[in-house]
Scaffold this motif. Structure first.
Motif, PDB file in Angstrom:
ATOM      1  N   CYS A  59       0.834  -1.209   0.000  1.00  0.00           N
ATOM      2  CA  CYS A  59       0.000   0.000   0.000  1.00  0.00           C
ATOM      3  C   CYS A  59       0.871   1.262   0.000  1.00  0.00           C
ATOM      4  N   LEU A  60       1.887   1.280   0.843  1.00  0.00           N
ATOM      5  CA  LEU A  60       2.774   2.439   0.913  1.00  0.00           C
ATOM      6  C   LEU A  60       3.507   2.647  -0.400  1.00  0.00           C
ATOM      7  N   ALA A  61       3.979   1.546  -0.998  1.00  0.00           N
ATOM      8  CA  ALA A  61       4.705   1.656  -2.267  1.00  0.00           C
ATOM      9  C   ALA A  61       3.840   2.301  -3.329  1.00  0.00           C
ATOM     10  N   ASN A  62       2.574   1.937  -3.348  1.00  0.00           N
ATOM     11  CA  ASN A  62       1.647   2.480  -4.335  1.00  0.00           C
ATOM     12  C   ASN A  62       1.351   3.952  -4.064  1.00  0.00           C
ATOM     13  N   GLU A  63       1.121   4.290  -2.792  1.00  0.00           N
ATOM     14  CA  GLU A  63       0.737   5.664  -2.460  1.00  0.00           C
ATOM     15  C   GLU A  63       1.916   6.639  -2.500  1.00  0.00           C
ATOM     16  N   LEU A  64       3.107   6.146  -2.157  1.00  0.00           N
ATOM     17  CA  LEU A  64       4.257   7.042  -2.068  1.00  0.00           C
ATOM     18  C   LEU A  64       5.056   7.145  -3.363  1.00  0.00           C
ATOM     19  N   LYS A  65       4.746   6.323  -4.332  1.00  0.00           N
ATOM     20  CA  LYS A  65       5.466   6.360  -5.605  1.00  0.00           C
ATOM     21  C   LYS A  65       5.464   7.740  -6.252  1.00  0.00           C
ATOM     22  N   PRO A  66       4.308   8.444  -6.294  1.00  0.00           N
ATOM     23  CA  PRO A  66       4.305   9.783  -6.907  1.00  0.00           C
ATOM     24  C   PRO A  66       5.205  10.786  -6.184  1.00  0.00           C
ATOM     25  N   HIS A  67       5.548  10.480  -4.928  1.00  0.00           N
ATOM     26  CA  HIS A  67       6.400  11.382  -4.147  1.00  0.00           C
ATOM     27  C   HIS A  67       7.881  11.013  -4.279  1.00  0.00           C
ATOM     28  N   GLY A  68       8.186   9.989  -5.065  1.00  0.00           N
ATOM     29  CA  GLY A  68       9.575   9.579  -5.241  1.00  0.00           C
ATOM     30  C   GLY A  68      10.138   8.796  -4.075  1.00  0.00           C
ATOM     31  N   ILE A  69       9.251   8.163  -3.302  1.00  0.00           N
ATOM     32  CA  ILE A  69       9.676   7.401  -2.125  1.00  0.00           C
ATOM     33  C   ILE A  69       9.471   5.910  -2.379  1.00  0.00           C
ATOM     34  N   ILE A  70      10.521   5.145  -2.188  1.00  0.00           N
ATOM     35  CA  ILE A  70      10.469   3.700  -2.369  1.00  0.00           C
ATOM     36  C   ILE A  70      10.110   3.028  -1.051  1.00  0.00           C
ATOM     37  N   CYS A  71       9.335   1.960  -1.111  1.00  0.00           N
ATOM     38  CA  CYS A  71       8.998   1.195   0.084  1.00  0.00           C
ATOM     39  C   CYS A  71       9.146  -0.290  -0.224  1.00  0.00           C
ATOM     40  N   ALA A  72       9.820  -1.014   0.657  1.00  0.00           N
ATOM     41  CA  ALA A  72      10.026  -2.444   0.460  1.00  0.00           C
ATOM     42  C   ALA A  72      10.021  -3.162   1.802  1.00  0.00           C
ATOM     43  N   SER A  73       9.660  -4.449   1.768  1.00  0.00           N
ATOM     44  CA  SER A  73       9.763  -5.316   2.943  1.00  0.00           C
ATOM     45  C   SER A  73      11.085  -6.054   2.879  1.00  0.00           C
ATOM     46  N   MET A  74      11.710  -6.265   4.035  1.00  0.00           N
ATOM     47  CA  MET A  74      13.015  -6.913   4.089  1.00  0.00           C
ATOM     48  C   MET A  74      12.999  -8.089   5.068  1.00  0.00           C
ATOM     49  N   HIS A  75      13.411  -9.253   4.584  1.00  0.00           N
ATOM     50  CA  HIS A  75      13.614 -10.417   5.444  1.00  0.00           C
ATOM     51  C   HIS A  75      15.098 -10.504   5.765  1.00  0.00           C
ATOM     52  N   PRO A  76      15.487 -10.305   7.031  1.00  0.00           N
ATOM     53  CA  PRO A  76      16.907 -10.276   7.373  1.00  0.00           C
ATOM     54  C   PRO A  76      17.537 -11.649   7.552  1.00  0.00           C
ATOM     55  N   GLY A  77      16.729 -12.701   7.388  1.00  0.00           N
ATOM     56  CA  GLY A  77      17.225 -14.047   7.641  1.00  0.00           C
ATOM     57  C   GLY A  77      16.897 -14.472   9.063  1.00  0.00           C
ATOM     58  N   TRP A  78      17.213 -15.721   9.363  1.00  0.00           N
ATOM     59  CA  TRP A  78      17.039 -16.219  10.730  1.00  0.00           C
ATOM     60  C   TRP A  78      18.324 -15.886  11.475  1.00  0.00           C
ATOM     61  N   VAL A  79      18.230 -14.945  12.401  1.00  0.00           N
ATOM     62  CA  VAL A  79      19.423 -14.323  12.981  1.00  0.00           C
ATOM     63  C   VAL A  79      19.544 -14.619  14.478  1.00  0.00           C
ATOM     64  N   GLN A  80      20.769 -14.714  14.929  1.00  0.00           N
ATOM     65  CA  GLN A  80      21.071 -14.964  16.338  1.00  0.00           C
ATOM     66  C   GLN A  80      20.834 -13.698  17.157  1.00  0.00           C
ATOM     67  N   THR A  81      19.587 -13.491  17.515  1.00  0.00           N
ATOM     68  CA  THR A  81      19.210 -12.359  18.357  1.00  0.00           C
ATOM     69  C   THR A  81      18.387 -12.894  19.513  1.00  0.00           C
ATOM     70  N   GLU A  82      17.953 -12.005  20.370  1.00  0.00           N
ATOM     71  CA  GLU A  82      17.081 -12.397  21.481  1.00  0.00           C
ATOM     72  C   GLU A  82      15.818 -13.051  20.950  1.00  0.00           C
ATOM     73  N   MET A  83      15.322 -12.557  19.819  1.00  0.00           N
ATOM     74  CA  MET A  83      14.117 -13.102  19.213  1.00  0.00           C
ATOM     75  C   MET A  83      14.412 -14.383  18.419  1.00  0.00           C
ATOM     76  N   GLY A  84      15.525 -14.377  17.675  1.00  0.00           N
ATOM     77  CA  GLY A  84      15.843 -15.505  16.807  1.00  0.00           C
ATOM     78  C   GLY A  84      16.401 -16.717  17.520  1.00  0.00           C
ATOM     79  N   GLY A  85      17.049 -16.487  18.659  1.00  0.00           N
ATOM     80  CA  GLY A  85      17.600 -17.591  19.431  1.00  0.00           C
ATOM     81  C   GLY A  85      19.005 -17.980  19.001  1.00  0.00           C
ATOM     82  N   GLU A  86      19.654 -18.794  19.827  1.00  0.00           N
ATOM     83  CA  GLU A  86      21.042 -19.176  19.602  1.00  0.00           C
ATOM     84  C   GLU A  86      21.217 -20.162  18.449  1.00  0.00           C
ATOM     85  N   LYS A  87      20.157 -20.902  18.084  1.00  0.00           N
ATOM     86  CA  LYS A  87      20.263 -21.905  17.030  1.00  0.00           C
ATOM     87  C   LYS A  87      20.202 -21.297  15.625  1.00  0.00           C
TER      88      LYS A  87
END
Length: 250
Positions: free
Chosen positions: A185-213
Motif C-alpha cells: 500500500c505504501l509503495a503504491n501511495e508514495l510512488k508519486p512522491h519519489g519514495i520507495i517502500c520495500a519489505s526486508m527479510h533479514p534471515g534467521w538471525v542470532q538475536t534475542e528473538m531468533g535464538g542461539e540456534k
C-alpha cells in the motif's frame, strides 16, 4: 552507478538485536549518514546501555525516545527529528521495532494477537505517516530517488513459502503478513512522491528473538541488508526482499 549512501537515517527499535547492529554498521560505514537517528522506547533503561555507549563514540548518532505503540510518542519524536534535520529531510526510515510472541492455537491469546498487530503493523504505519513530510522533503531535494521506507518483515510472513516445521506462531506470522500488505500500500501511495517502500527479510538471525540456534550472525545479516539497501531503485518498490537481495513470494 555509485551505491546509495543516505545522509539521514532513522532506525526504530535500535537498542538491541538487528536495530542496534544496523546503527553500529551504519556509523562505521565508509560513507556514514550525517544524521543517524536511533529510536528506542526507553533510552534511560539498562536495555539501551549498549546503544547509549555507541552514541558516545559517534557524534552523528542521536538517540531518541520513540515508542511505536504510542502515537503521542511518535509525534514528539517526529518534532525532534524535524529540529535535528532542518530542511534536509529524512532519506531512510527503517521500521525495525517489533515483537515476536510464539504460540499455536492452544497458546495464542487475544492480548498476544493485538500486541503483535499494534507493534508490528500499526506502529510502522503511524511512524511512516508522521514522518512523511520529512521523507517527501528528502525526495524533493534530489533529481532521482533518495528516500525510502524499509519494513523489517520475515520469511514467516510468506503464505506461499509456509513451512509447518518452523511453527505456527499465529500472532507473529499474521502480523508480518499484514506488514507486507502495508508495504504494498505504501509503495503504491508514495510512488508519486519519489519514495520507495520495500519489505526486508533479514534471515534467521542470532538475536534475542531468533535464538542461539539461528544460522546467521547479526553482523552478516546486517552487512547483507545494507548492501541490498545501497542498490535500491524504483523497480524494487513494493518488493519483498531478503538480506541477499533475492525477491521472495508473498
Amino acid at each position: 552507478m555509485q551505491s546509495w549512501a543516505p545522509s539521514s537515517v532513522l532506525v526504530t527499535g535500535a537498542n538491541r538485536g538487528l536495530g542496534l547492529e544496523l546503527v553500529h554498521q551504519l556509523a562505521r560505514a565508509e560513507r556514514p549518514p550525517r544524521y543517524l537517528l536511533a529510536g528506542c522506547r526507553q533510552p534511560e533503561s539498562t536495555r539501551a546501555q549498549d546503544l547509549m555507549n555507541l552514541a558516545k563514540s559517534f557524534s552523528n548518532i542521536k538517540v531518541l525516545k520513540l515508542d511505536v505503540d504510542d502515537y503521542g510518542s511518535i509525534q514528539e519524536c517526529a518534532a525532534q527529528i524535524e529540529k535535528i534535520l532542518g530542511n534536509n529531510g529524512l532519506n531512510l526510515l527503517v521500521n525495525n521495532a517489533g515483537v515476536g510472541p510464539g504460540g499455536a492455537l492452544n497458546e495464542v491469546t487475544p492480548e498476544s494477537m493485538m500486541n503483535s498487530y499494534r507493534t508490528n503493523v500499526v506502529g510502522p504505519v503511524m511512524v511512516t505517516k508522521v514522518l512523511l513530510p520529512s521523507l517527501q522533503q528528502a525526495a524533493w531535494l534530489n533529481d532521482e530517488f533518495k528516500a525510502a521506507v524499509i519494513n523489517m518483515s520475515s520469511i514467516l510472513a510468506s503464505i506461499e513459502l509456509f513451512d509447518n516445521k518452523i511453527g505456527i506462531t499465529y500472532a507473529y506470522r499474521a502480523s508480518k503478513t499484514a506488514l507486507n500488505m502495508v508495504t504494498k500500500c505504501l509503495a503504491n501511495e508514495l510512488k508519486p512522491h519519489g519514495i520507495i517502500c520495500a519489505s526486508m527479510h533479514p534471515g534467521w538471525v542470532q538475536t534475542e528473538m531468533g535464538g542461539e540456534k539461528a544460522p546467521l550472525t547479526k553482523e552478516v545479516s546486517v552487512r547483507g541488508t545494507l548492501q541490498v539497501l545501497s542498490t535500491l531503485s524504483a523497480k524494487d518498490s513494493g518488493s519483498f526482499l531478503d538480506w541477499k537481495g533475492q525477491h521472495l513470494p508473498w
